[in-house]
Write a protein that holds these residues in place. Structure first.
Motif, PDB file in Angstrom:
ATOM      1  N   SER A 150       0.829  -1.203   0.000  1.00 45.08           N
ATOM      2  CA  SER A 150       0.000   0.000   0.000  1.00 45.08           C
ATOM      3  C   SER A 150       0.866   1.255   0.000  1.00 45.08           C
ATOM      4  CB  SER A 150      -0.938  -0.005   1.208  1.00 45.08           C
ATOM      5  OG  SER A 150      -1.958   0.950   1.034  1.00 45.08           O
ATOM      6  N   ARG A 151       1.962   1.204   0.709  1.00 46.11           N
ATOM      7  CA  ARG A 151       2.886   2.337   0.709  1.00 46.11           C
ATOM      8  C   ARG A 151       3.369   2.627  -0.713  1.00 46.11           C
ATOM      9  NH1 ARG A 151       8.185   2.957   4.637  1.00 46.11           N
ATOM     10  NH2 ARG A 151       8.737   5.032   3.913  1.00 46.11           N
ATOM     11  N   LYS A 152       3.704   1.586  -1.460  1.00 43.98           N
ATOM     12  CA  LYS A 152       4.162   1.765  -2.851  1.00 43.98           C
ATOM     13  C   LYS A 152       3.048   2.337  -3.726  1.00 43.98           C
ATOM     14  CE  LYS A 152       7.778  -1.734  -2.888  1.00 43.98           C
ATOM     15  NZ  LYS A 152       8.253  -2.993  -3.470  1.00 43.98           N
ATOM     16  N   VAL A 153       1.809   1.899  -3.501  1.00 37.17           N
ATOM     17  CA  VAL A 153       0.667   2.421  -4.260  1.00 37.17           C
ATOM     18  C   VAL A 153       0.514   3.922  -4.012  1.00 37.17           C
ATOM     19  CG1 VAL A 153      -1.874   2.409  -4.356  1.00 37.17           C
ATOM     20  CG2 VAL A 153      -0.597   0.247  -4.422  1.00 37.17           C
ATOM     21  N   ILE A 154       0.565   4.308  -2.744  1.00 36.60           N
ATOM     22  CA  ILE A 154       0.383   5.715  -2.376  1.00 36.60           C
ATOM     23  C   ILE A 154       1.515   6.569  -2.944  1.00 36.60           C
ATOM     24  CG2 ILE A 154       0.277   7.324  -0.438  1.00 36.60           C
ATOM     25  CD1 ILE A 154      -1.015   4.935   1.180  1.00 36.60           C
ATOM     26  N   GLU A 155       2.722   6.094  -2.833  1.00 36.97           N
ATOM     27  CA  GLU A 155       3.870   6.849  -3.352  1.00 36.97           C
ATOM     28  C   GLU A 155       3.815   6.952  -4.874  1.00 36.97           C
ATOM     29  OE1 GLU A 155       7.186   4.886  -1.468  1.00 36.97           O
ATOM     30  OE2 GLU A 155       6.822   5.939   0.441  1.00 36.97           O
ATOM     31  N   ALA A 156       3.352   5.902  -5.553  1.00 41.84           N
ATOM     32  CA  ALA A 156       3.218   5.943  -7.014  1.00 41.84           C
ATOM     33  C   ALA A 156       2.192   6.980  -7.450  1.00 41.84           C
ATOM     34  CB  ALA A 156       2.830   4.566  -7.555  1.00 41.84           C
ATOM     35  N   ALA A 157       1.220   7.276  -6.594  1.00 40.98           N
ATOM     36  CA  ALA A 157       0.198   8.277  -6.909  1.00 40.98           C
ATOM     37  C   ALA A 157       0.656   9.687  -6.548  1.00 40.98           C
ATOM     38  CB  ALA A 157      -1.101   7.944  -6.161  1.00 40.98           C
ATOM     39  N   GLY A 158       1.887   9.821  -6.089  1.00 41.16           N
ATOM     40  CA  GLY A 158       2.411  11.141  -5.747  1.00 41.16           C
ATOM     41  C   GLY A 158       2.332  11.457  -4.272  1.00 41.16           C
ATOM     42  N   GLY A 159       2.069  10.459  -3.443  1.00 37.19           N
ATOM     43  CA  GLY A 159       1.953  10.687  -2.009  1.00 37.19           C
ATOM     44  C   GLY A 159       3.241  11.216  -1.403  1.00 37.19           C
ATOM     45  N   VAL A 160       3.088  12.255  -0.591  1.00 37.76           N
ATOM     46  CA  VAL A 160       4.214  12.849   0.124  1.00 37.76           C
ATOM     47  C   VAL A 160       4.007  12.548   1.603  1.00 37.76           C
ATOM     48  CG1 VAL A 160       5.392  15.002   0.718  1.00 37.76           C
ATOM     49  CG2 VAL A 160       4.466  14.672  -1.599  1.00 37.76           C
ATOM     50  N   LEU A 161       4.955  11.841   2.193  1.00 35.10           N
ATOM     51  CA  LEU A 161       4.846  11.437   3.590  1.00 35.10           C
ATOM     52  C   LEU A 161       4.871  12.658   4.497  1.00 35.10           C
ATOM     53  CD1 LEU A 161       4.762   9.082   5.648  1.00 35.10           C
ATOM     54  CD2 LEU A 161       7.272   9.171   5.644  1.00 35.10           C
ATOM     55  N   GLU A 162       3.838  12.779   5.329  1.00 36.85           N
ATOM     56  CA  GLU A 162       3.814  13.849   6.329  1.00 36.85           C
ATOM     57  C   GLU A 162       4.424  13.350   7.628  1.00 36.85           C
ATOM     58  OE1 GLU A 162       0.746  17.172   7.603  1.00 36.85           O
ATOM     59  OE2 GLU A 162       0.088  15.196   8.294  1.00 36.85           O
ATOM     60  N   GLN A 164       4.161   9.768  10.800  1.00 32.53           N
ATOM     61  CA  GLN A 164       3.658   8.473  11.250  1.00 32.53           C
ATOM     62  C   GLN A 164       2.944   8.687  12.575  1.00 32.53           C
ATOM     63  OE1 GLN A 164       6.617   5.351  11.435  1.00 32.53           O
ATOM     64  NE2 GLN A 164       5.584   4.414  13.172  1.00 32.53           N
ATOM     65  N   ARG A 165       1.714   8.155  12.670  1.00 32.01           N
ATOM     66  CA  ARG A 165       0.930   8.274  13.901  1.00 32.01           C
ATOM     67  C   ARG A 165       0.147   6.990  14.124  1.00 32.01           C
ATOM     68  NH1 ARG A 165      -2.111  14.122  13.063  1.00 32.01           N
ATOM     69  NH2 ARG A 165      -0.297  15.211  12.258  1.00 32.01           N
ATOM     70  N   GLY A 166       0.142   6.513  15.328  1.00 30.18           N
ATOM     71  CA  GLY A 166      -0.694   5.371  15.668  1.00 30.18           C
ATOM     72  C   GLY A 166      -0.513   4.167  14.768  1.00 30.18           C
ATOM     73  N   GLY A 167       0.694   3.898  14.353  1.00 24.94           N
ATOM     74  CA  GLY A 167       0.947   2.755  13.485  1.00 24.94           C
ATOM     75  C   GLY A 167       0.595   2.988  12.025  1.00 24.94           C
ATOM     76  N   LYS A 168       0.294   4.234  11.676  1.00 26.34           N
ATOM     77  CA  LYS A 168      -0.076   4.582  10.292  1.00 26.34           C
ATOM     78  C   LYS A 168       0.928   5.573   9.712  1.00 26.34           C
ATOM     79  CE  LYS A 168      -4.283   2.681  10.172  1.00 26.34           C
ATOM     80  NZ  LYS A 168      -4.707   1.694   9.209  1.00 26.34           N
ATOM     81  N   LEU A 169       1.219   5.385   8.441  1.00 29.00           N
ATOM     82  CA  LEU A 169       1.950   6.383   7.667  1.00 29.00           C
ATOM     83  C   LEU A 169       0.912   7.294   7.042  1.00 29.00           C
ATOM     84  CD1 LEU A 169       4.531   4.022   5.934  1.00 29.00           C
ATOM     85  CD2 LEU A 169       4.940   5.537   7.889  1.00 29.00           C
ATOM     86  N   ARG A 170       1.125   8.600   7.099  1.00 28.23           N
ATOM     87  CA  ARG A 170       0.147   9.575   6.608  1.00 28.23           C
ATOM     88  C   ARG A 170       0.753  10.330   5.427  1.00 28.23           C
ATOM     89  NH1 ARG A 170      -0.628  13.451   9.625  1.00 28.23           N
ATOM     90  NH2 ARG A 170      -2.843  13.816   9.426  1.00 28.23           N
ATOM     91  N   TYR A 171       0.116  10.204   4.281  1.00 29.82           N
ATOM     92  CA  TYR A 171       0.583  10.824   3.038  1.00 29.82           C
ATOM     93  C   TYR A 171      -0.451  11.819   2.526  1.00 29.82           C
ATOM     94  CZ  TYR A 171       3.935   6.960   2.408  1.00 29.82           C
ATOM     95  OH  TYR A 171       4.949   6.055   2.542  1.00 29.82           O
ATOM     96  N   TRP A 172       0.024  12.884   1.932  1.00 27.06           N
ATOM     97  CA  TRP A 172      -0.837  13.832   1.224  1.00 27.06           C
ATOM     98  C   TRP A 172      -0.565  13.711  -0.271  1.00 27.06           C
ATOM     99  CZ3 TRP A 172      -4.784  16.476   3.269  1.00 27.06           C
ATOM    100  CH2 TRP A 172      -4.847  16.549   4.659  1.00 27.06           C
ATOM    101  N   ILE A 173      -1.652  13.739  -1.042  1.00 30.50           N
ATOM    102  CA  ILE A 173      -1.557  13.664  -2.508  1.00 30.50           C
ATOM    103  C   ILE A 173      -2.366  14.804  -3.099  1.00 30.50           C
ATOM    104  CG2 ILE A 173      -1.985  12.275  -4.568  1.00 30.50           C
ATOM    105  CD1 ILE A 173      -2.067   9.787  -2.758  1.00 30.50           C
ATOM    106  N   ARG A 174      -1.758  15.570  -3.990  1.00 25.18           N
ATOM    107  CA  ARG A 174      -2.476  16.637  -4.706  1.00 25.18           C
ATOM    108  C   ARG A 174      -3.423  15.979  -5.712  1.00 25.18           C
ATOM    109  NH1 ARG A 174      -2.544  21.508  -3.525  1.00 25.18           N
ATOM    110  NH2 ARG A 174      -3.016  22.029  -5.663  1.00 25.18           N
TER     111      ARG A 174
END
Length: 177
Positions: A150-162, A164-174
């Motif tokens: 899932s991390r690779k999917v998000i990064e492939a869509a342009g996700g920028v890591l903000e 990590q909280r509560g066991g989650k990676l949080r990404y923003w995508i324009r």
């Protein structure tokens, strides 16, 4: 070629097969389908129940639709090839405190037998113009810190890591691509 559609009763049989796959793998315990599986899982096979479920999903984007306290308007899209259900994606129209912290704007699930075929990547990319049309300039997408696919999917869509909280990676995508 796979495509997004609004939830539709003609996908009933394939949807049931996919839910069986999710249940057998234990995904219902941690997926965006958890609440729906608990509510409908034992009755989805009945055509009238499935039709009511589909109608409810298609009403969820409307502000006036009754929903569980604290839940936000949500657009659900099913990813299908012909009448085969491959996965689903939900776009939450705004963030509440839980979604801002852990859930994000977009959640997606690909049925187990359709994984590792690029569907999640295609789904997330195709959802960005839909999110933009809803009025979201950027979307928060999260994944478990241990979920490398899932991390690779998000990064492939342009996700920028903000962060990590509560066991989650949080990404923003324009959403403007």
């Amino acid at each position: 070629m796979p495509q997004f559609i609004a939830p539709d009763t003609r996908i009933h049989a394939s949807f049931l097969d996919a839910m069986k796959e999710f249940t057998e793998e234990g995904a219902g315990e941690r997926s965006l389908l958890l609440h729906e599986m608990e509510e409908f899982g034992g009755t989805w096979h009945r055509p009238e129940v499935f039709a009511a479920y589909v109608a409810r999903l298609n009403a969820e984007p409307l502000e006036e639709t009754p929903r569980i306290e604290g839940w936000v308007p949500n657009t659900t899209l099913w990813y299908v090839e012909g009448e085969t259900f491959l996965g689903r994606l939900a776009i939450r129209h705004r963030l509440n405190p839980f979604l801002r912290e852990l859930g994000g704007h977009i959640g997606y699930a690909v049925r187990p037998t359709a994984r590792r075929q690029g569907h999640a990547t295609a789904m997330l990319a195709a959802s960005l113009p839909v999110a933009r049309a809803i009025g979201l300039e950027s979307v928060l997408v999260t994944c478990d810190t241990t979920n490398l696919p899932s991390r690779k999917v998000i990064e492939a869509a342009g996700g920028v890591l903000e962060d990590q909280r509560g066991g989650k990676l949080r990404y923003w995508i324009r959403t403007d691509g």
